[in-house]
Motif scaffolding. Structure first.
Motif, PDB file in Angstrom:
ATOM      1  N   PHE A   1       0.806  -1.240   0.000  1.00 10.31           N
ATOM      2  CA  PHE A   1       0.000   0.000   0.000  1.00 10.31           C
ATOM      3  C   PHE A   1       0.830   1.277   0.000  1.00 10.31           C
ATOM      4  O   PHE A   1       0.273   2.374   0.082  1.00 10.31           O
ATOM      5  CB  PHE A   1      -0.968   0.081   1.198  1.00 10.31           C
ATOM      6  CG  PHE A   1      -2.021  -0.972   1.236  1.00 10.31           C
ATOM      7  CD1 PHE A   1      -2.452  -1.612   0.082  1.00 10.31           C
ATOM      8  CD2 PHE A   1      -2.624  -1.331   2.448  1.00 10.31           C
ATOM      9  CE1 PHE A   1      -3.433  -2.587   0.120  1.00 10.31           C
ATOM     10  CE2 PHE A   1      -3.615  -2.307   2.501  1.00 10.31           C
ATOM     11  CZ  PHE A   1      -4.016  -2.935   1.330  1.00 10.31           C
ATOM     12  N   SER A   2       2.173   1.174  -0.080  1.00  4.77           N
ATOM     13  CA  SER A   2       2.975   2.397  -0.035  1.00  4.77           C
ATOM     14  C   SER A   2       3.699   2.631  -1.356  1.00  4.77           C
ATOM     15  O   SER A   2       3.929   1.702  -2.138  1.00  4.77           O
ATOM     16  CB  SER A   2       3.994   2.326   1.094  1.00  4.77           C
ATOM     17  OG  SER A   2       4.746   3.524   1.151  1.00  4.77           O
TER      18      SER A   2
ATOM     19  N   ARG B   1       4.590   3.712   9.321  1.00  4.74           N
ATOM     20  CA  ARG B   1       3.175   4.078   9.397  1.00  4.74           C
ATOM     21  C   ARG B   1       2.890   5.382   8.648  1.00  4.74           C
ATOM     22  O   ARG B   1       1.814   5.561   8.091  1.00  4.74           O
ATOM     23  CB  ARG B   1       2.776   4.227  10.879  1.00  4.74           C
ATOM     24  CG  ARG B   1       1.314   3.934  11.169  1.00  4.74           C
ATOM     25  CD  ARG B   1       0.944   4.295  12.588  1.00  4.74           C
ATOM     26  NE  ARG B   1       1.354   3.328  13.596  1.00  4.74           N
ATOM     27  CZ  ARG B   1       0.848   2.105  13.734  1.00  4.74           C
ATOM     28  NH1 ARG B   1      -0.064   1.674  12.897  1.00  4.74           N
ATOM     29  NH2 ARG B   1       1.259   1.311  14.684  1.00  4.74           N
ATOM     30  N   LYS B   2       3.887   6.286   8.651  1.00  5.46           N
ATOM     31  CA  LYS B   2       3.698   7.595   8.022  1.00  5.46           C
ATOM     32  C   LYS B   2       4.045   7.607   6.532  1.00  5.46           C
ATOM     33  O   LYS B   2       3.978   8.651   5.885  1.00  5.46           O
ATOM     34  CB  LYS B   2       4.576   8.636   8.723  1.00  5.46           C
ATOM     35  CG  LYS B   2       4.058   9.076  10.087  1.00  5.46           C
ATOM     36  CD  LYS B   2       4.931  10.174  10.705  1.00  5.46           C
ATOM     37  CE  LYS B   2       6.416   9.894  10.622  1.00  5.46           C
ATOM     38  NZ  LYS B   2       7.237  10.542  11.664  1.00  5.46           N
TER      39      LYS B   2
ATOM     40  N   GLU C   1       4.109   7.358   2.525  1.00  4.95           N
ATOM     41  CA  GLU C   1       3.083   7.737   1.533  1.00  4.95           C
ATOM     42  C   GLU C   1       2.375   6.511   0.988  1.00  4.95           C
ATOM     43  O   GLU C   1       2.990   5.476   0.767  1.00  4.95           O
ATOM     44  CB  GLU C   1       3.729   8.500   0.385  1.00  4.95           C
ATOM     45  CG  GLU C   1       3.843   9.982   0.679  1.00  4.95           C
ATOM     46  CD  GLU C   1       4.360  10.726  -0.533  1.00  4.95           C
ATOM     47  OE1 GLU C   1       3.715  10.656  -1.589  1.00  4.95           O
ATOM     48  OE2 GLU C   1       5.428  11.356  -0.406  1.00  4.95           O
ATOM     49  N   THR C   2       1.081   6.669   0.735  1.00  7.12           N
ATOM     50  CA  THR C   2       0.300   5.521   0.281  1.00  7.12           C
ATOM     51  C   THR C   2       0.016   5.590  -1.218  1.00  7.12           C
ATOM     52  O   THR C   2       0.040   6.657  -1.808  1.00  7.12           O
ATOM     53  CB  THR C   2      -1.061   5.455   1.010  1.00  7.12           C
ATOM     54  OG1 THR C   2      -1.740   6.697   0.797  1.00  7.12           O
ATOM     55  CG2 THR C   2      -0.878   5.228   2.488  1.00  7.12           C
TER      56      THR C   2
ATOM     57  N   LYS D   1      -2.626   5.352  -4.347  1.00  4.85           N
ATOM     58  CA  LYS D   1      -3.972   5.909  -4.501  1.00  4.85           C
ATOM     59  C   LYS D   1      -5.013   4.896  -4.041  1.00  4.85           C
ATOM     60  O   LYS D   1      -4.923   3.708  -4.386  1.00  4.85           O
ATOM     61  CB  LYS D   1      -4.181   6.234  -5.988  1.00  4.85           C
ATOM     62  CG  LYS D   1      -5.042   7.454  -6.236  1.00  4.85           C
ATOM     63  CD  LYS D   1      -5.144   7.747  -7.717  1.00  4.85           C
ATOM     64  CE  LYS D   1      -6.491   8.389  -8.002  1.00  4.85           C
ATOM     65  NZ  LYS D   1      -6.682   8.578  -9.446  1.00  4.85           N
ATOM     66  N   GLY D   2      -5.992   5.344  -3.281  1.00  6.27           N
ATOM     67  CA  GLY D   2      -7.069   4.451  -2.867  1.00  6.27           C
ATOM     68  C   GLY D   2      -6.826   3.792  -1.520  1.00  6.27           C
ATOM     69  O   GLY D   2      -7.703   3.120  -0.996  1.00  6.27           O
ATOM     70  N   GLN D   3      -5.646   3.979  -0.961  1.00  7.74           N
ATOM     71  CA  GLN D   3      -5.355   3.426   0.367  1.00  7.74           C
ATOM     72  C   GLN D   3      -5.027   4.578   1.295  1.00  7.74           C
ATOM     73  O   GLN D   3      -4.281   5.475   0.904  1.00  7.74           O
ATOM     74  CB  GLN D   3      -4.165   2.453   0.324  1.00  7.74           C
ATOM     75  CG  GLN D   3      -4.415   1.223  -0.538  1.00  7.74           C
ATOM     76  CD  GLN D   3      -5.485   0.305   0.037  1.00  7.74           C
ATOM     77  OE1 GLN D   3      -5.807   0.352   1.223  1.00  7.74           O
ATOM     78  NE2 GLN D   3      -6.059  -0.532  -0.824  1.00  7.74           N
ATOM     79  N   ASP D   4      -5.557   4.551   2.495  1.00  5.12           N
ATOM     80  CA  ASP D   4      -5.325   5.710   3.355  1.00  5.12           C
ATOM     81  C   ASP D   4      -4.197   5.529   4.356  1.00  5.12           C
ATOM     82  O   ASP D   4      -3.821   6.462   5.046  1.00  5.12           O
ATOM     83  CB  ASP D   4      -6.619   6.148   4.057  1.00  5.12           C
ATOM     84  CG  ASP D   4      -7.181   5.038   4.935  1.00  5.12           C
ATOM     85  OD1 ASP D   4      -6.602   3.925   4.911  1.00  5.12           O
ATOM     86  OD2 ASP D   4      -8.169   5.292   5.635  1.00  5.12           O
ATOM     87  N   ARG D   5      -3.633   4.315   4.461  1.00  7.16           N
ATOM     88  CA  ARG D   5      -2.507   4.171   5.375  1.00  7.16           C
ATOM     89  C   ARG D   5      -1.695   2.916   5.082  1.00  7.16           C
ATOM     90  O   ARG D   5      -2.179   1.960   4.473  1.00  7.16           O
ATOM     91  CB  ARG D   5      -2.998   4.133   6.828  1.00  7.16           C
ATOM     92  CG  ARG D   5      -3.973   3.010   7.066  1.00  7.16           C
ATOM     93  CD  ARG D   5      -4.481   3.022   8.496  1.00  7.16           C
ATOM     94  NE  ARG D   5      -5.371   1.894   8.697  1.00  7.16           N
ATOM     95  CZ  ARG D   5      -5.449   1.201   9.818  1.00  7.16           C
ATOM     96  NH1 ARG D   5      -4.719   1.507  10.859  1.00  7.16           N
ATOM     97  NH2 ARG D   5      -6.272   0.179   9.923  1.00  7.16           N
TER      98      ARG D   5
END
Lengths: 355, 355
Positions: free
Chosen positions: A147-148, B304-305, B307-308, B310-314
Motif C-alpha cells: 500500500f505504499s 506508518r507515516k 506515503e500511500t 492511490k485508494g489506500q489511506d494508510r
C-alpha cells in the motif's frame, strides 16, 4: 570463461592492494566468489570494483577492528567497524557457532558492516558442525511496503541451511521480494518486460517496466500485491530489518546506506553501517544428530520423489540449483559478461594487479 | 453477537466436561478465543466441536503429561503427550521464555501436540518480558511444493512479535501460503472464485476454483507460481515443518495427522503428533531494552507515516488489523455464523453445558 582459481586469486590480490590483511583478503575473496560459483552473478566478482569505490570513498575500512561489543551465553552484538561484510559476516557467524557449541544455540546481530555477499555462504558454515545455520541482512531501500509508494526496505534475504545424512543439505537462500534485483537487471540488459508483481511505478501502479525501480518506482515484497500476500513478504523483510539492525544498532529502513559510492549515505543515520543477523542451532541440542539427519534424508527424498506437474521433470529441494551450478562452474569455469570483464581489467590496471 | 466472556466460559466448560483440569480448561479457552477476538474466525471457537470429536476418537489427551524430554541451556524438546495444542504450546513457549531469562534466548521444538490455535497468541507471550517471540507450527498437508501436484506441507504459519515503547508491538502472523485455508472457506460459502495464485487443480493447473483443494488440488505456497517466487513460500513452509517436527520427533510432511476426526492419521507415522517451534530472545541480550524499544517506535512510525498508493489511506504495521479487531470485538462482541452457533448449541447439549 574464467577458472574459479583465476578469479579467486585476482579478487584476493585486489583486496590485498587496498590494504586488507592476507587472512581477510583470502576469506573475502572466497566468500565473494561463492556467489559466482552458485550462479548468483549479481552478488559475486561483478561487485568487486564497487567495493573498491566504496573503499576510495572511505566507506569501507580495510583494517577493521571487528569485535564483540555485548554478549550473553547465547547472544552477541558484533561491531564490524566498517569492514567488508565479506569478512565481518564469517566472524559473526563463527561467534554464533561457538556459542551454540556451549549452550545449544548462538544468535548474533551485527552493526557497522557492509554488503556480505550471498546469505547462503554464511548459513552453510554451520553444516559441517551438524548445526542449522541462519543468516540474513538488511540492504539499501528498494522495496515499498504493501500500500505504499515509498522505498523503505531492502531485498533483505534470508538463508537457512539444514544438514542431512546421505542427501545433500537443504539450503534456502532467498530475497524477501518477489524477485531479486539481479533478476531485473538481467531483463533490463535483454530489453525484456518483467512479470506483473515484481515492480511498481513511482505512483504505485503495478508495471511490467523492468526499469521501474530506476524510474523511481519500487520492488515489490514477495506476494506482489495484497491479494497475493504481499503483506507477508513485507512482514518478512521487516523482520530481517529489525533483527539485523534494530537489535544491533545498525541503520534500518530508509536509513540503510546505499552500496554504491555515487549515492551518499543519509545525512541523519540512526545507527552504524548496515546490519546482519546470524543464528546457529546445534541439532543435538534437540535430538541425537544421527536421528535428525536420517529423518532429514527421509524428508528430502520424499519431497524429491513427489509427482510433478506437466512439463516439469522434478521437484527441487532448496539448494539444488545452486549446488548443481557450483559443480558445473567449478569444472567448466565461470562466465563473465563483457562489461564485467572490462570493469575487472580496468580495476586491475588501476591497482597494479594482473587480471 | 456473543460477548467474549460468554464464549470463553462456554469453551472452558466444554474443555472441563471432556476431562481437562480447571487450569488447562481456562488456558485453552483463552488461547482459542484469542483467535475470535483477533478476527481469525477459522481458528477460534468454530473449531471447538472438532477438538471434541478428536478427543472422542482418542486423538486428543485431556490429561496430558506435558514435559521436557531433552534440553540444553538454550534449547528444549517438549513432548505434548497428545494434549491440545492450546495448552501444550503455552507450556513450551514458557520454557523458551525461562531459558531466555537465563542465557539470552530460548528455543523449543515440540512433538506429540495438536492444533495450537493462532500462532500470534504464543509469540505475543514474550512481549511483556521485553522479549521477541517467535512461534510456528506444521499442519496437515494441503500445500503442493513448486512444480508438484502432491500435497506435502501444511499452511505452516510463522508469527514474530516484537515489542516497542509507546507504539503497539509489531506482530506478524502469517500462513506461508498465498492465502490461508480460512480465506478460501469464506469464498466457498459465498460461492465466489479465488484469485489465480491461491489454488491449483489436481493435475497442477492454476485455477480460480475456490473448491480446488476439496476437489483434490492443493493450496499454493506464498508467491503462487515459480515466476512470482512460490519456491520461496515453499522454502518457508519447509523450514517451519523441519524446525517443528524433524527437530522434535513429530510427524512431518505428508505424515502430519489431519485435524479432523473423520480422516484417519497415516498408518505409518514418522513421529508423534504434530510439531511446533518456539523462540524467545531477550532484547537486552543484544542492547539495552529501552534503546531498542525507542528505535522500534521510530521504525514503526516511519513505516506508518509512509506515503500511500492511490485508494489506500494508510500503510499498515503487522498486527494493526488484528489489534483493531480485538478492541472492537471486546467491546461489541463476537459474531458467529449460523452453522457455527448451531454446532456449538448441539455440542453444549451433548455434553450438558449451557450455551
Amino acid at each position: 570463461m574464467f577458472t574459479y582459481q583465476h578469479l579467486l586469486s585476482f579478487t584476493e590480490n585486489i583486496l590485498l592492494a587496498i590494504g586488507h590483511s592476507k587472512k581477510d583478503a583470502t576469506l573475502g575473496a572466497k566468500v565473494l566468489l561463492s556467489a559466482d560459483l552458485r550462479g548468483v552473478d549479481s552478488h559475486g566478482v561483478a561487485r568487486l570494483s564497487g567495493y573498491v569505490r566504496l573503499w576510495e570513498a572511505k566507506r569501507v575500512n580495510a583494517k577493521p577492528n571487528i569485535r564483540i561489543v555485548h554478549e550473553t551465553p547465547s547472544t552477541a552484538v558484533v561491531d564490524g567497524d566498517g569492514g567488508l561484510g565479506l569478512v565481518v559476516a564469517p566472524y559473526a557467524m563463527k561467534v554464533a557457532i561457538e556459542k551454540a557449541e556451549k549452550v545449544g544455540t548462538g544468535w548474533v546481530s551485527v552493526k557497522g558492516s557492509n554488503h556480505f555477499g550471498i546469505a547462503g555462504y554464511h548459513s552453510m558454515m554451520a553444516l559441517e558442525k551438524d548445526m542449522i545455520g541462519i543468516s540474513m541482512t538488511n540492504a539499501s531501500p528498494l522495496v515499498a511496503p504493501t500500500f505504499s509508494t515509498t522505498r523503505l526496505l531492502g531485498t533483505n534475504p534470508i538463508s537457512v541451511a539444514i544438514p542431512a545424512k546421505t542427501q545433500p543439505p537443504f539450503v534456502a537462500d532467498m530475497a524477501t521480494t518477489t524477485a531479486a534485483n539481479g533478476k531485473l537487471e538481467i531483463l533490463q540488459r535483454k530489453n525484456l518486460e518483467a512479470p506483473l508483481g515484481w515492480v511498481q511505478e513511482k505512483d504505485g501502479t503495478p508495471t511490467t517496466n523492468a526499469n521501474g525501480v530506476k524510474d523511481g518506482g519500487a520492488l515489490l515484497p514477495l506476494g506482489g500485491d495484497r491479494e497475493h500476500g504481499s503483506h507477508k513478504g513485507y512482514s518478512l523483510g521487516a523482520i530481517v530489518d529489525i533483527f539485523s539492525a534494530v537489535l544491533s544498532g545498525a541503520n534500518y529502513g530508509p536509513w540503510v546506506p546505499p552500496f554504491v559510492a555515487f549515492l551518499s549515505p543519509p545525512a541523519d543515520p540512526v545507527g552504524e553501517g548496515i546490519g546482519h543477523f546470524f543464528g546457529a542451532m546445534r541439532v543435538d541440542a534437540f535430538r541425537p544428530a544421527d536421528e535428525f539427519k536420517e529423518h532429514m534424508d527421509k524428508w528430502i527424498s520424499t519431497f524429491r520423489k513427489a509427482e510433478t506437474v506437466k512439463g516439469q521433470d522434478r521437484v527441487l529441494i532448496p539448494g539444488d540449483p545452486e549446488r548443481e551450478m557450483e559443480k558445473e562452474r567449478m569444472e567448466s569455469g565461470i562466465p563473465l559478461l563483457p562489461p564485467v570483464e572490462k570493469d575487472l581489467r580496468e580495476l586491475g590496471e588501476k591497482l597494479g594487479v594482473a587480471f
